[in-house]
Design an enzyme around this catalytic site. Structure first.
Site, short mmCIF file in Angstrom:
data_model
loop_
_atom_site.label_atom_id
_atom_site.label_comp_id
_atom_site.label_asym_id
_atom_site.label_seq_id
_atom_site.Cartn_x
_atom_site.Cartn_y
_atom_site.Cartn_z
N GLU A 58 112.45 33.42 64.00
CA GLU A 58 113.71 32.64 64.22
C GLU A 58 114.95 33.56 64.83
O GLU A 58 115.01 34.79 64.46
CB GLU A 58 114.32 32.17 62.86
CG GLU A 58 115.85 31.67 62.65
CD GLU A 58 115.90 30.51 63.75
OE1 GLU A 58 117.20 30.71 64.41
OE2 GLU A 58 115.24 29.79 64.18
N ALA A 59 115.43 33.10 65.83
CA ALA A 59 116.48 34.06 66.54
C ALA A 59 117.61 34.29 65.71
O ALA A 59 118.25 35.30 65.94
CB ALA A 59 116.80 33.04 67.89
N SER A 98 114.29 22.12 62.15
CA SER A 98 113.74 21.10 61.29
C SER A 98 112.10 21.14 61.41
O SER A 98 111.68 21.29 60.33
CB SER A 98 114.06 19.86 61.72
OG SER A 98 115.40 19.82 61.36
N HIS A 120 121.70 14.90 69.76
CA HIS A 120 120.29 14.30 69.61
C HIS A 120 119.61 14.67 70.80
O HIS A 120 118.70 13.60 71.29
CB HIS A 120 120.06 12.94 69.23
CG HIS A 120 120.91 12.35 67.99
ND1 HIS A 120 121.43 11.14 67.75
CD2 HIS A 120 121.38 13.15 66.77
CE1 HIS A 120 122.01 11.11 66.72
NE2 HIS A 120 122.16 12.32 66.18
#
Length: 543
Positions: free
Chosen positions: A38-39, A17, A475
């Site tokens: 990004e992996a 995000s 979270h």
């Protein structure tokens, strides 16, 4: 002859995000060269874009990191799942899309803890900047931002009964959890755009990828940050089995999330010195707070057999679902384009609290519901599922290294239920929920309690049930916390202490976890960070 090393102004590690928002905003300046690493791979698949499929997306191995906690000492030594998205969009590509910011007091607390500039009044403009809320623009909401915040279509049976019971018991019915009041009952909002997931990947990064100054590299695992004479100058990543180095003329920004951001810092020699040396890692900056202060919303589920055939399970009959799927594909409407949520409450369950301690979410289906059809697979049946979420846990965990190998997973110690206060909260929540559902008209929805079951009554019995079944709301935050004390990892500008040219921008910088879902705050943090970075760049040019 070796290839020249590519150089960018900003390198952002992690397309979750925060990383998607940051890359999109920084690349708005055509003079800045931005690289996003990004992996995982692409998020462009139906299981991601369809709102109803979010729970299946979260469980899909190919698009997740597959994380489990270490054995939890206060939870019967269970290893608790800790799903994280490994694809463009990160967790915003697999989450439940609920739009929630938490309580205004959460952010005022950050400012009181030394995070200057992060009070609610100071972060509200960044919440507003990112959203296009169905209510339209106001002092509380944005009306023309990139992230669509859509109204939930409530059902005609469960929602009215729950809201009538709440009002009968003195709770407010809210038109907006982020308006004048944040405590009470309502239906949540969702980040859904025309029946499809409205993630930062879909609504911000994908449009930005048309810009020539933004490069996105996928399937690339970042091994370490390159640090030269106290300054971050680039990163080393692995792609297709080959190591590659890229340089940053401006900054390296780590947006890999509450597990992977501290992991990458430690792999790069930034973290608790003794722990790094144990793994043979040279200490670049001894920061004891890296990986510490980990927080998550502990959550317990309860299940009740419904009194009638009014649950969402009827929509999962194979022939009905096939028609719903076709409707969604053609028009973005129908059950597949929404989420089966009954009602939600943010509530205080004891005296002396200044904000809610419980998030109670009630859904008209069993969480293990599945497609069914007579003669093929039995119907699960009609149930109500409840999630009771502890909004402000006392317990603190940590993220640690298992190995100096970047491919090895970090050691995640959630440390749930570590305090008497957290254990007492769940006893209170279960009794509170039972009391609420025993009142009319909510009680008219219930046939009987299935989980934990009516025989679980005493403190000892409830504690045992909670230990056996506790999970998280997924979270995780606060493992690279901002502040001013010895355990602070970043300053209020999100700059890593002791290393120039390096920031962390994601939920790991939160000093404490907010009392709500964390995707909207992750977007807000990146919006504010982008402004700070661009303001700093402008100031440097002016000087």
């Amino acid at each position: 002859m070796s290839q020249p090393v590519a150089e960018y102004d900003y390198i952002v590690v992690g397309a979750g995000s925060s990383g998607c928002v940051l890359a999109a905003r920084l690349s708005e300046d055509p003079g800045c060269r931005v690289l996003l690493i990004e992996a995982g791979g692409s998020e462009k698949r139906a299981i991601v874009s369809m709102p109803l499929a979010w729970f299946e997306a979260m469980k899909t191995p190919g698009i997740g990191w597959g994380y489990l906690s270490e054995p939890e000492p206060h939870c019967d030594d269970r290893r608790i799942p800790a799903p994280r998205g490994k694809l463009i969009g990160g967790c915003s590509s697999i989450n439940g899309m609920m739009y929630s910011r938490g309580h205004p007091g959460d952010y005022d607390q950050w400012a009181q803890m030394g995070a200057r500039g992060w009070s609610h009044d100071e972060v509200l403009p960044y919440f507003r900047k990112s959203e296009s809320n169905w209510r339209g623009p106001s002092e509380h909401h944005g009306g023309d931002g990139p992230i669509t915040v859509a109204r939930h279509a409530s059902d005609s049976v469960v929602y009215p009964a729950l809201l009538a019971t709440a009002q009968k018991r003195g709770w407010k019915q809210l038109g907006d959890f982020h308006g004048e009041d944040s405590e009470g009952w309502s239906a949540p909002d969702f980040t859904v755009h025309r029946g499809r997931r409205a993630s930062p990947a879909a609504r911000m990064l994908r449009p930005a990828m048309a810009r020539a100054n933004l490069t996105v590299i996928t399937h690339a695992l970042t091994h370490r940050i390159v640090i030269d004479k106290g300054r971050a100058t680039g990163v080393v990543y692995e792609r297709d089995g080959q190591l590659q180095t890229v340089n940053a003329a401006g900054e390296v920004i780590v947006s890999a999330g509450a597990f992977n951001s501290p992991h990458l810092l430690m792999l790069s020699g930034i973290g608790p010195g003794d722990a790094l040396r144990e793994h043979g890692i040279d200490v670049v900056c001894d920061l004891p707070g890296v990986g510490a202060n980990l927080q998550d919303h502990a959550s317990i589920g309860m299940v009740h057999k419904a009194s009638g055939a009014f649950s969402f399970d009827r929509e999962l009959r194979l022939d009905r679902f096939a028609l719903s799927l076709l409707r969604w594909q053609l028009f973005g409407t129908g059950p597949a384009g929404g989420l089966p949520v009954g009602a939600q409450g943010f509530l205080r369950t004891r005296e002396g609290l200044d904000r809610p301690d419980l998030q109670l979410l009630i859904n008209p289906l069993a969480m293990d519901s599945r497609l069914w059809f007579p003669g093929w697979r039995a119907r699960k049946g009609d149930y109500l599922s409840l999630s009771a979420v502890l909004l402000h846990p006392e317990s603190r965990g940590r993220v640690a290294l298992k190995s100096a190998d970047p491919r090895a997973k970090p050691a995640i110690h959630l440390n749930l239920l570590a305090t008497d206060g957290d254990r007492a909260s769940f006893r209170r929540f279960i009794r509170f929920t039972r009391d609420f559902l025993a009142d009319t008209p909510a009680s008219d929805l219930i046939d009987h309690e299935v989980v934990p079951g009516p025989d679980v009554r005493s403190d000892v019995e409830i504690d045992a049930f909670v230990r056996q079944r506790i999970g998280t709301a997924m979270h995780p935050t606060s493992s690279c916390a901002m502040g001013t004390g010895a355990m602070a990892v970043v300053d209020p500008q999100l700059r890593v202490r002791g290393v120039e040219g390096l920031r962390v921008v994601d939920c790991s910088v939160m000093p404490t976890i907010p009392g709500g879902n964390t995707n909207a705050p992750a977007i807000m943090i990146a919006e504010k960070a982008a402004d700070m970075i661009r303001h700093g760049q402008a100031a440097a040019i002016a000087a």
